[in-house]
Design an enzyme around this catalytic site. Sequence first.
Site, PDB file in Angstrom:
ATOM      1  N   LYS A   1      -9.139   8.911  -3.937  1.00  0.00           N
ATOM      2  CA  LYS A   1      -8.700  10.295  -4.125  1.00  0.00           C
ATOM      3  C   LYS A   1      -9.893  11.213  -4.378  1.00  0.00           C
ATOM      4  O   LYS A   1      -9.908  12.360  -3.922  1.00  0.00           O
ATOM      5  CB  LYS A   1      -7.682  10.355  -5.267  1.00  0.00           C
TER       6      LYS A   1
ATOM      7  N   GLY B   1       0.504  12.804  -5.031  1.00  0.00           N
ATOM      8  CA  GLY B   1       1.872  12.790  -4.488  1.00  0.00           C
ATOM      9  C   GLY B   1       2.318  14.195  -4.130  1.00  0.00           C
ATOM     10  O   GLY B   1       1.763  14.822  -3.234  1.00  0.00           O
TER      11      GLY B   1
ATOM     12  N   GLU C   1       1.706  -2.924  -8.653  1.00  0.00           N
ATOM     13  CA  GLU C   1       1.960  -3.909  -7.596  1.00  0.00           C
ATOM     14  C   GLU C   1       1.755  -5.321  -8.146  1.00  0.00           C
ATOM     15  O   GLU C   1       1.120  -5.496  -9.194  1.00  0.00           O
ATOM     16  CB  GLU C   1       0.948  -3.715  -6.456  1.00  0.00           C
TER      17      GLU C   1
HETATM   18  N1  LIG Z   1       5.305   5.689  -2.416  1.00  0.00           N
HETATM   19  C1  LIG Z   1       4.595   6.648  -3.005  1.00  0.00           C
HETATM   20  O1  LIG Z   1       4.965   7.184  -4.054  1.00  0.00           O
HETATM   21  C2  LIG Z   1       3.287   7.109  -2.379  1.00  0.00           C
HETATM   22  C3  LIG Z   1       2.618   8.215  -2.938  1.00  0.00           C
HETATM   23  C4  LIG Z   1       1.448   8.688  -2.333  1.00  0.00           C
HETATM   24  C5  LIG Z   1       0.936   8.026  -1.230  1.00  0.00           C
HETATM   25  N2  LIG Z   1       1.568   6.914  -0.736  1.00  0.00           N
HETATM   26  C6  LIG Z   1       1.012   6.260   0.446  1.00  0.00           C
HETATM   27  O2  LIG Z   1       1.867   6.482   1.544  1.00  0.00           O
HETATM   28  C7  LIG Z   1       1.876   5.356   2.425  1.00  0.00           C
HETATM   29  C8  LIG Z   1       3.293   4.852   2.581  1.00  0.00           C
HETATM   30  O3  LIG Z   1       3.791   4.470   1.312  1.00  0.00           O
HETATM   31  P1  LIG Z   1       5.229   3.807   1.152  1.00  0.00           P
HETATM   32  O4  LIG Z   1       5.462   3.729  -0.310  1.00  0.00           O
HETATM   33  O5  LIG Z   1       6.184   4.489   2.032  1.00  0.00           O
HETATM   34  O6  LIG Z   1       4.937   2.342   1.724  1.00  0.00           O
HETATM   35  P2  LIG Z   1       6.012   1.253   2.179  1.00  0.00           P
HETATM   36  O7  LIG Z   1       7.317   1.505   1.513  1.00  0.00           O
HETATM   37  O8  LIG Z   1       5.364  -0.061   2.025  1.00  0.00           O
HETATM   38  O9  LIG Z   1       6.226   1.563   3.744  1.00  0.00           O
HETATM   39  C9  LIG Z   1       5.256   1.289   4.695  1.00  0.00           C
HETATM   40  C10 LIG Z   1       5.884   1.347   6.067  1.00  0.00           C
HETATM   41  O10 LIG Z   1       4.871   1.114   7.048  1.00  0.00           O
HETATM   42  C11 LIG Z   1       5.391   0.193   8.020  1.00  0.00           C
HETATM   43  N3  LIG Z   1       4.285  -0.498   8.664  1.00  0.00           N
HETATM   44  C12 LIG Z   1       3.428  -1.405   8.161  1.00  0.00           C
HETATM   45  N4  LIG Z   1       2.562  -1.813   9.099  1.00  0.00           N
HETATM   46  C13 LIG Z   1       2.887  -1.152  10.234  1.00  0.00           C
HETATM   47  C14 LIG Z   1       2.376  -1.140  11.553  1.00  0.00           C
HETATM   48  N5  LIG Z   1       1.329  -1.898  11.909  1.00  0.00           N
HETATM   49  N6  LIG Z   1       2.964  -0.318  12.481  1.00  0.00           N
HETATM   50  C15 LIG Z   1       4.028   0.453  12.139  1.00  0.00           C
HETATM   51  N7  LIG Z   1       4.555   0.490  10.885  1.00  0.00           N
HETATM   52  C16 LIG Z   1       3.993  -0.309   9.958  1.00  0.00           C
HETATM   53  C17 LIG Z   1       6.302  -0.731   7.230  1.00  0.00           C
HETATM   54  O11 LIG Z   1       7.187  -1.379   8.127  1.00  0.00           O
HETATM   55  P3  LIG Z   1       8.386  -2.317   7.612  1.00  0.00           P
HETATM   56  O12 LIG Z   1       9.424  -1.361   7.031  1.00  0.00           O
HETATM   57  O13 LIG Z   1       8.872  -2.997   8.840  1.00  0.00           O
HETATM   58  O14 LIG Z   1       7.793  -3.224   6.573  1.00  0.00           O
HETATM   59  C18 LIG Z   1       6.981   0.280   6.304  1.00  0.00           C
HETATM   60  O15 LIG Z   1       8.066   0.874   6.972  1.00  0.00           O
HETATM   61  C19 LIG Z   1       0.927   4.327   1.779  1.00  0.00           C
HETATM   62  O16 LIG Z   1      -0.317   4.411   2.396  1.00  0.00           O
HETATM   63  C20 LIG Z   1       0.876   4.738   0.322  1.00  0.00           C
HETATM   64  O17 LIG Z   1      -0.335   4.387  -0.299  1.00  0.00           O
HETATM   65  C21 LIG Z   1       2.749   6.463  -1.275  1.00  0.00           C
END
Ligand SMILES: NC(=O)c1ccc[n+]([C@@H]2O[C@H](COP(=O)([O-])OP(=O)(O)OC[C@H]3O[C@@H](n4cnc5c(N)ncnc54)[C@H](OP(=O)(O)O)[C@@H]3O)[C@@H](O)[C@H]2O)c1
Length: 339
Positions: A225, A154, A210
Site C-alpha cells: 500500500k 478498501g 488468513e
Molecule cells: N475482500 C476484501 O475486503 C478486499 C479489500 C481490498 C482489496 N482486496 C483485493 O481484491 C482482490 C480480490 O479479493 P477477494 O476478497 O474478492 O478474493 P477472493 O474472494 O479470493 O476472489 C478471487 C476471485 O478470483 C478468481 N480467480 C483466481 N484465479 C483466477 C484466474 N487465474 N483467472 C480468473 N479468475 C481467477 C477466483 O475464482 P474462483 O471463484 O473460481 O476461486 C475468485 O473468484 C484481491 O487481490 C484482494 O487482495 C480485497
Amino acid sequence: MRIILVGFGVVGQSFLNLLKLRHDELASTYGIRPRILAIVDKGGAAINERGLDMEKILEVKKETGTVSKVLDKGFPGLSAKEVIEKTEAEIVIEVTPTDIVSGEPGLTHIETSIKSGKNVITTNKGPLALALPALMDLADYNGVYLRFSGTVGGGIPILDLGRKCLIGDRIISIRGILNGTTNYILTEMSEKNIDFNEALRRAQELGYAEKDPSLDIDGFDTACKLVIMANWIMGKKVTLKDVKINGIRHVTLKELINADKNGKTIKLIGSINKGLEVKPTEISKRDVLCVHGTLNAVTFTSEFVGEETIMGRGAGGMETASAVLRDLIDIKTNLSAKF
Ligand SMILES: NC(=O)c1ccc[n+]([C@@H]2O[C@H](COP(=O)([O-])OP(=O)(O)OC[C@H]3O[C@@H](n4cnc5c(N)ncnc54)[C@H](OP(=O)(O)O)[C@@H]3O)[C@@H](O)[C@H]2O)c1
C-alpha cells in the site's frame, strides 16, 4: 459501458450486487449504463455480448462454484487472457487474489487489457506493488486509464484524498495504519493481555487473518500500500523492493505493557518520508492515528495545510466494491471529457 469482470469472489460478487442496487442512480446521475459482457473465475467464463443476467450469474456461481456452468453462455476452461483479448469492452475489472512474488495472474490480466486498449480497474495490490511505474507508463502509452482506489483502505478514499483533494498543496510525508488484521492483533494483545499467538488465533477464528497470515503480519500488505501511495500521490517511482519491512511477529506482550505505562501503545506504522518503511512503532494513545480493532487511519502532512487524517474500515466486500464503482465513475467522467 461494456465491462469484463475477472475474478468473482468476495469483491467481484459484491460489485455485481452494488451495481444492482445503484443501477437507476448510475444512469440518472452519471449517464452510466454498465453492461457486464463477461465474467471469469478459475473454472472458466460466462460471456454474453448483449450483457449477462446478473441475478442468474450470482445464482449459478452459488450453486455450482463457477460462472462457466451458466446455460448457453458458459465456457468452461476459457482463460481470462483469452476473454480479454477476444471480447470488445471499455473496462476490465481485475479482482483476482494478490500474489506479491509473481504478481500473477493479475499482472498478465492488467497488461493484456491495457495492450488491447481497455481501461483497467483493479483491487489487486500484487501487480501494482511489483510494477506500478511500468504499468502507469504502459497505460499512458496506450491511452487508457488504470485505476486502483480499492487497493489502499478498501472503501476509504485514501488515494483520492491524497491525489485530488490536496492537489493545491504538496504532500511531504504520509504515515498510517494500513492493515486491519495487524491492528486487530495488536489491539487484542494490549486490551486483553494476551500474547501474539493467541491474538493471531482469535483473528483467524473471526476471519480477519488468513490461514497463512504472513502477507499481513510480516508487513508486506502494508508495504504494497505504501508503494501504491508513493507512486500515485507523491510521484515516486518505487516498487516493493524499495521498502524496508518489519512486521509484528516479534512484538511481545511485555513491550505493549511497558508502552502502556507511558501512555503509549505499539502500532504497525507504514511511512513515506525520505524512504518507505513499515515497522512496529510506539505511538501516544492520544495520537490521532491510534485507532483500534480492524480500523485503518492515514495522516497526510502537507506543506500548507499541515496534518490531515482520514480513517475508516479498510476492507470488506461492499466497501471495496464501492471503491471499484468510484473508479468506474471517474473513468466515465474522464472519457466523457475527452470526447
Ligand atoms: N475482500 C476484501 O475486503 C478486499 C479489500 C481490498 C482489496 N482486496 C483485493 O481484491 C482482490 C480480490 O479479493 P477477494 O476478497 O474478492 O478474493 P477472493 O474472494 O479470493 O476472489 C478471487 C476471485 O478470483 C478468481 N480467480 C483466481 N484465479 C483466477 C484466474 N487465474 N483467472 C480468473 N479468475 C481467477 C477466483 O475464482 P474462483 O471463484 O473460481 O476461486 C475468485 O473468484 C484481491 O487481490 C484482494 O487482495 C480485497
